[in-house]
Design a protein around this motif. Sequence first.
Motif, PDB file in Angstrom:
ATOM      1  N   GLN A  93       0.811  -1.217   0.000  1.00  0.00           N
ATOM      2  CA  GLN A  93       0.000   0.000   0.000  1.00  0.00           C
ATOM      3  C   GLN A  93       0.848   1.273   0.000  1.00  0.00           C
ATOM      4  N   GLY A  94       2.154   1.128  -0.114  1.00  0.00           N
ATOM      5  CA  GLY A  94       2.996   2.301  -0.290  1.00  0.00           C
ATOM      6  C   GLY A  94       3.924   2.659   0.848  1.00  0.00           C
ATOM      7  N   ALA A  95       3.874   1.954   1.960  1.00  0.00           N
ATOM      8  CA  ALA A  95       4.799   2.254   3.055  1.00  0.00           C
ATOM      9  C   ALA A  95       6.224   1.910   2.643  1.00  0.00           C
ATOM     10  N   VAL A  96       7.166   2.662   3.154  1.00  0.00           N
ATOM     11  CA  VAL A  96       8.579   2.377   2.902  1.00  0.00           C
ATOM     12  C   VAL A  96       9.022   1.177   3.720  1.00  0.00           C
ATOM     13  N   GLU A  97       8.533   1.114   4.959  1.00  0.00           N
ATOM     14  CA  GLU A  97       8.923   0.040   5.877  1.00  0.00           C
ATOM     15  C   GLU A  97       7.878  -0.069   6.980  1.00  0.00           C
ATOM     16  N   CYS A  98       7.866  -1.209   7.630  1.00  0.00           N
ATOM     17  CA  CYS A  98       7.029  -1.423   8.813  1.00  0.00           C
ATOM     18  C   CYS A  98       7.911  -2.067   9.866  1.00  0.00           C
ATOM     19  N   LEU A  99       8.142  -1.334  10.946  1.00  0.00           N
ATOM     20  CA  LEU A  99       9.003  -1.805  12.022  1.00  0.00           C
ATOM     21  C   LEU A  99       8.156  -2.190  13.225  1.00  0.00           C
ATOM     22  N   PHE A 100       8.502  -3.304  13.834  1.00  0.00           N
ATOM     23  CA  PHE A 100       7.781  -3.784  14.996  1.00  0.00           C
ATOM     24  C   PHE A 100       8.538  -3.397  16.261  1.00  0.00           C
ATOM     25  N   LYS A 101       7.830  -2.748  17.184  1.00  0.00           N
ATOM     26  CA  LYS A 101       8.437  -2.312  18.447  1.00  0.00           C
ATOM     27  C   LYS A 101       8.745  -3.536  19.299  1.00  0.00           C
ATOM     28  N   PRO A 102       9.884  -3.556  19.951  1.00  0.00           N
ATOM     29  CA  PRO A 102      10.980  -2.588  19.854  1.00  0.00           C
ATOM     30  C   PRO A 102      11.827  -2.873  18.622  1.00  0.00           C
ATOM     31  N   PHE A 103      12.275  -1.841  17.969  1.00  0.00           N
ATOM     32  CA  PHE A 103      13.117  -1.978  16.786  1.00  0.00           C
ATOM     33  C   PHE A 103      14.487  -1.375  17.079  1.00  0.00           C
ATOM     34  N   SER A 104      15.460  -1.765  16.309  1.00  0.00           N
ATOM     35  CA  SER A 104      16.828  -1.293  16.543  1.00  0.00           C
ATOM     36  C   SER A 104      17.052   0.083  15.911  1.00  0.00           C
ATOM     37  N   ASP A 105      18.030   0.795  16.433  1.00  0.00           N
ATOM     38  CA  ASP A 105      18.424   2.077  15.850  1.00  0.00           C
ATOM     39  C   ASP A 105      18.830   1.881  14.399  1.00  0.00           C
ATOM     40  N   THR A 106      19.536   0.788  14.118  1.00  0.00           N
ATOM     41  CA  THR A 106      20.003   0.495  12.757  1.00  0.00           C
ATOM     42  C   THR A 106      18.832   0.296  11.808  1.00  0.00           C
ATOM     43  N   ALA A 107      17.829  -0.460  12.236  1.00  0.00           N
ATOM     44  CA  ALA A 107      16.653  -0.693  11.383  1.00  0.00           C
ATOM     45  C   ALA A 107      15.943   0.622  11.091  1.00  0.00           C
ATOM     46  N   LEU A 108      15.830   1.488  12.093  1.00  0.00           N
ATOM     47  CA  LEU A 108      15.181   2.780  11.898  1.00  0.00           C
ATOM     48  C   LEU A 108      15.987   3.646  10.942  1.00  0.00           C
ATOM     49  N   ARG A 109      17.290   3.697  11.131  1.00  0.00           N
ATOM     50  CA  ARG A 109      18.131   4.519  10.251  1.00  0.00           C
ATOM     51  C   ARG A 109      18.045   4.034   8.807  1.00  0.00           C
ATOM     52  N   GLU A 110      18.058   2.717   8.605  1.00  0.00           N
ATOM     53  CA  GLU A 110      17.947   2.166   7.248  1.00  0.00           C
ATOM     54  C   GLU A 110      16.602   2.517   6.620  1.00  0.00           C
ATOM     55  N   ALA A 111      15.529   2.445   7.406  1.00  0.00           N
ATOM     56  CA  ALA A 111      14.203   2.796   6.898  1.00  0.00           C
ATOM     57  C   ALA A 111      14.140   4.282   6.537  1.00  0.00           C
TER      58      ALA A 111
END
Length: 123
Positions: free
Chosen positions: A97-115
């Motif tokens: 549906q167009g999201a760049v990413e979907c992160l599940f809490k808790p997520f890592s700083d690295t995963a967030l930065r990559e997204a």
Amino acid sequence: MAIRSLVLVVDDDESVRESLPDLLREFGFAVQAFASAEEFLASDCVGQTRCLILDIAMPGMSGLDLQRELTLRRRTIPIVFITAHGDESDRPRLLEQGAVECLFKPFSDTALREALNAALRMS
């Protein structure tokens, strides 16, 4: 002076609204946080937002409702969904549906930065 990209956090969880902006500022972004989708839409930030970090499940307008509303308004803002309530089966649908990413809490700083990096390449 370099202009920093504006990243917005929309999450009804106060602890997320307090901690996530600090991390995003460490990454070098300008940040603003909102407690609801309605609060975000009423702000003057919609036009300047380079990426939206958006909780899926919120009272009132959900993250998915906000995504649809932005589409109706012809506002293309890359979205990184975050959730504590979803399961992995939600992720492919959100990306479709167009999201760049979907992160599940808790997520890592690295995963967030990559997204965020992926989102900013799109904007």
